[in-house]
Design a protein around this motif. Structure first.
Motif, short mmCIF file in Angstrom:
data_model
loop_
_atom_site.label_atom_id
_atom_site.label_comp_id
_atom_site.label_asym_id
_atom_site.label_seq_id
_atom_site.Cartn_x
_atom_site.Cartn_y
_atom_site.Cartn_z
N LEU A 159 27.13 39.29 -15.27
CA LEU A 159 28.01 39.52 -14.12
C LEU A 159 28.44 41.00 -14.05
CD1 LEU A 159 30.29 36.33 -14.41
CD2 LEU A 159 28.07 36.60 -13.28
N GLY A 160 28.28 41.59 -12.89
CA GLY A 160 28.52 43.03 -12.75
C GLY A 160 27.37 43.74 -13.44
N SER A 161 26.16 43.31 -13.09
CA SER A 161 24.95 43.71 -13.85
C SER A 161 24.52 45.15 -13.61
CB SER A 161 23.80 42.80 -13.45
OG SER A 161 23.57 42.95 -12.05
N GLY A 162 24.99 45.75 -12.49
CA GLY A 162 24.45 47.06 -12.13
C GLY A 162 22.97 46.93 -11.82
N GLU A 163 22.20 47.94 -12.21
CA GLU A 163 20.75 47.92 -11.93
C GLU A 163 20.01 46.97 -12.85
OE1 GLU A 163 19.53 51.91 -12.52
OE2 GLU A 163 20.79 52.68 -10.92
N VAL A 189 24.33 39.31 -11.32
CA VAL A 189 25.19 39.30 -10.14
C VAL A 189 25.90 40.65 -10.01
CG1 VAL A 189 27.22 38.23 -9.06
CG2 VAL A 189 25.56 36.81 -10.29
N ASP A 190 25.89 41.19 -8.82
CA ASP A 190 26.60 42.44 -8.57
C ASP A 190 27.05 42.44 -7.11
OD1 ASP A 190 26.55 45.25 -10.40
OD2 ASP A 190 27.06 45.51 -8.27
N ASN A 191 28.18 43.11 -6.85
CA ASN A 191 28.65 43.11 -5.45
C ASN A 191 28.22 44.36 -4.68
OD1 ASN A 191 30.36 45.02 -6.47
ND2 ASN A 191 32.26 44.12 -5.65
N SER A 192 27.39 45.18 -5.34
CA SER A 192 26.86 46.35 -4.63
C SER A 192 25.46 46.02 -4.11
CB SER A 192 26.81 47.55 -5.59
OG SER A 192 25.80 48.44 -5.18
N GLY A 207 27.00 39.20 -5.11
CA GLY A 207 28.20 38.35 -5.19
C GLY A 207 29.29 39.01 -6.00
N ASP A 208 30.43 38.34 -5.99
CA ASP A 208 31.61 38.85 -6.68
C ASP A 208 31.71 38.19 -8.05
OD1 ASP A 208 34.20 39.46 -7.55
OD2 ASP A 208 34.91 39.62 -5.49
N LEU A 209 31.94 39.00 -9.05
CA LEU A 209 32.01 38.43 -10.40
C LEU A 209 33.26 37.57 -10.60
CD1 LEU A 209 34.14 40.24 -12.35
CD2 LEU A 209 32.27 41.85 -12.23
N GLN A 210 34.19 37.68 -9.67
CA GLN A 210 35.38 36.82 -9.77
C GLN A 210 35.10 35.42 -9.22
OE1 GLN A 210 38.96 39.90 -9.03
NE2 GLN A 210 37.25 40.02 -7.63
N LEU A 218 29.70 39.90 -19.47
CA LEU A 218 30.36 40.87 -18.59
C LEU A 218 30.34 42.19 -19.35
CD1 LEU A 218 33.05 38.33 -17.84
CD2 LEU A 218 32.28 39.74 -15.95
N SER A 219 29.39 43.03 -19.03
CA SER A 219 29.27 44.28 -19.77
C SER A 219 29.79 45.44 -18.92
CB SER A 219 27.80 44.52 -20.16
OG SER A 219 27.62 45.85 -20.58
N GLN A 220 30.88 46.01 -19.34
CA GLN A 220 31.53 47.12 -18.62
C GLN A 220 31.72 46.78 -17.15
OE1 GLN A 220 32.89 49.13 -20.49
NE2 GLN A 220 31.72 48.79 -22.34
N ALA A 221 32.05 45.54 -16.90
CA ALA A 221 32.22 45.08 -15.52
C ALA A 221 33.64 44.59 -15.27
CB ALA A 221 31.22 43.97 -15.22
C1 LIG Z 1 29.86 50.10 -15.03
S1 LIG Z 1 28.71 49.13 -14.17
C2 LIG Z 1 28.12 48.12 -15.47
C3 LIG Z 1 26.69 47.76 -15.30
C4 LIG Z 1 26.10 46.93 -16.42
N1 LIG Z 1 26.75 45.71 -16.65
C5 LIG Z 1 26.02 47.73 -17.69
O1 LIG Z 1 26.63 47.35 -18.69
O2 LIG Z 1 25.29 48.73 -17.74
C6 LIG Z 1 29.74 48.07 -13.24
C7 LIG Z 1 28.99 47.26 -12.20
O3 LIG Z 1 29.88 46.24 -11.73
C8 LIG Z 1 29.71 46.10 -10.35
N2 LIG Z 1 30.94 45.52 -9.80
C9 LIG Z 1 32.14 46.11 -9.64
N3 LIG Z 1 33.04 45.22 -9.17
C10 LIG Z 1 32.37 44.05 -9.02
C11 LIG Z 1 32.75 42.76 -8.56
N4 LIG Z 1 33.98 42.50 -8.17
N5 LIG Z 1 31.80 41.81 -8.54
C12 LIG Z 1 30.54 42.06 -8.92
N6 LIG Z 1 30.13 43.26 -9.37
C13 LIG Z 1 31.04 44.24 -9.42
C14 LIG Z 1 29.40 47.50 -9.86
O4 LIG Z 1 28.72 47.48 -8.64
C15 LIG Z 1 28.56 48.05 -11.00
O5 LIG Z 1 27.19 47.84 -10.76
#
Ligand SMILES: C[S@@+](CC[C@H](N)C(=O)[O-])C[C@H]1O[C@@H](n2cnc3c(N)ncnc32)[C@H](O)[C@@H]1O
Length: 309
Positions: A153-157, A174-177, A201-204, A218-221
């Motif tokens: 969740l909040g996977s980024g690329e 899953v990512d919201n971007s 989608g939204d990680l919430q 949830l890695s840095q998300a």
């Molecule tokens: C710092 S990056 C972390 C990426 C990856 N998990 C990593 O560890 O390299 C944070 C990611 O969370 C996504 N993000 C931020 N808020 C979010 C939300 N509410 N729901 C889903 N994704 C979200 C951002 O678009 C971004 O791609």
């Protein structure tokens, strides 16, 4: 001259018999043979050259040194000559001394390797070790991962998702971007990762069925979520009973610029924040640890928190 004649000629010298008997145990360099036999370098080298020419020896280079060993390859027909040579060497008065010296040289080799590790013990894990890296350890750890279904969740690329997809049954990223999802999906396709699916989608409130994944990451998300407690409760909802929720995030810090520089909503979390939210969500066997500290200012620290549903 035929190969047999060459071999017989090679055996017709006591020094060469001594050399063969010494190489029976292990490969040796010219220097080591010199030390054992107390003979000069050029004499040793001449004999080694002859033995190699006759097909009884092989050599390999290591930096500036050359190591010689008996040719033990199958089907070379040299074994009987070597056995004959060793029998002959045992009749030479130098043989017992050679063997004592050989033992000493081999023991010293072993000691030298041990000496290095004895010296660095205690600081080895913190110092450079050729070929040793977290990247390599990561790849090793991946191999022991069972074939799980994972939600990132909040996977980024999808840096982590892609790694996991190489071993896991399925990974849902899953990512919201929109751009992250589009880029990640394209890259996964290019890399042939059919079991990696990107969802917008939204990680919430991730677009994933309840109790359908074995592991949520949830890695840095989490520090991007408006409501981190809700995000953890959602992670609990989508994981199967017995499955795991794992969070990698920043430990609470004071680096205000992170809001602007990295788009962070929260300046990390305390261990007790994470514990409270995990517990409230119904996660059991909670474990929280600080797993990394950056060397450079502002010395971000990474906290790993998680448990079982
Ligand atoms: C710092 S990056 C972390 C990426 C990856 N998990 C990593 O560890 O390299 C944070 C990611 O969370 C996504 N993000 C931020 N808020 C979010 C939300 N509410 N729901 C889903 N994704 C979200 C951002 O678009 C971004 O791609």
């Amino acid at each position: 001259m035929s190969k047999t004649l060459k071999s017989l000629r090679a055996l017709a010298d006591p020094t060469r018999l001594r050399i063969i008997a010494l190489l029976e145990r292990d490969e040796l360099s010219v220097n080591e043979l010199q030390e054992i036999t107390r003979m000069g370098q050029s004499r040793i080298s001449t004999h080694l050259g002859l033995l190699q020419e006759s097909g009884l020896l092989q050599s390999r280079r290591e930096g500036k040194r050359t190591f010689y060993r008996l040719d033990s390859r199958e089907g070379r027909g040299v074994r009987e000559f070597i056995e004959m040579a060793i029998r002959g060497a045992k009749e030479i008065p130098d043989y017992p001394n050679d063997q004592v010296n050989l033992k000493r040289i081999l023991a010293r080799r072993q000691e030298q390797a041990q000496l290095y590790f004895n010296q660095v013990a205690g600081r080895f894990d913190r110092s450079y070790g050729p070929g040793r890296s977290w990247q390599a350890f990561g790849q090793l750890l991946l191999r022991i991962l069972p074939p799980l279904i994972v939600a990132d969740l909040g996977s980024g690329e999808g840096l982590l998702s892609e790694l996991l997809a190489r071993r896991c049954k399925k990974v849902i990223a899953v990512d919201n971007s929109e751009k992250m999802v589009a880029y990640g999906a394209k890259k996964a396709k290019k890399n042939g990762l059919k079991n990696l699916e990107f969802r917008l989608g939204d990680l919430q409130n991730p677009p994933i069925d309840p109790q359908s994944v074995d592991l949520v990451i949830l890695s840095q998300a989490l520090h991007h979520a408006e409501d981190p407690a809700r995000a953890i409760a959602s992670a609990h909802r989508i994981v199967t009973p017995g499955g795991q929720v794992l969070i990698l995030d920043l430990l609470k810090h004071k680096f205000e610029q992170a809001h602007k520089l990295y788009g962070d909503r929260w300046l990390g979390f305390t261990e007790s924040d994470l514990h409270r939210w995990l517990e409230a969500a119904g996660i059991r066997k909670i474990e929280i640890a600080i797993v990394a500290r950056e060397e450079q200012a502002p010395h971000f620290e990474t906290v790993l928190a998680g448990g079982i549903k």
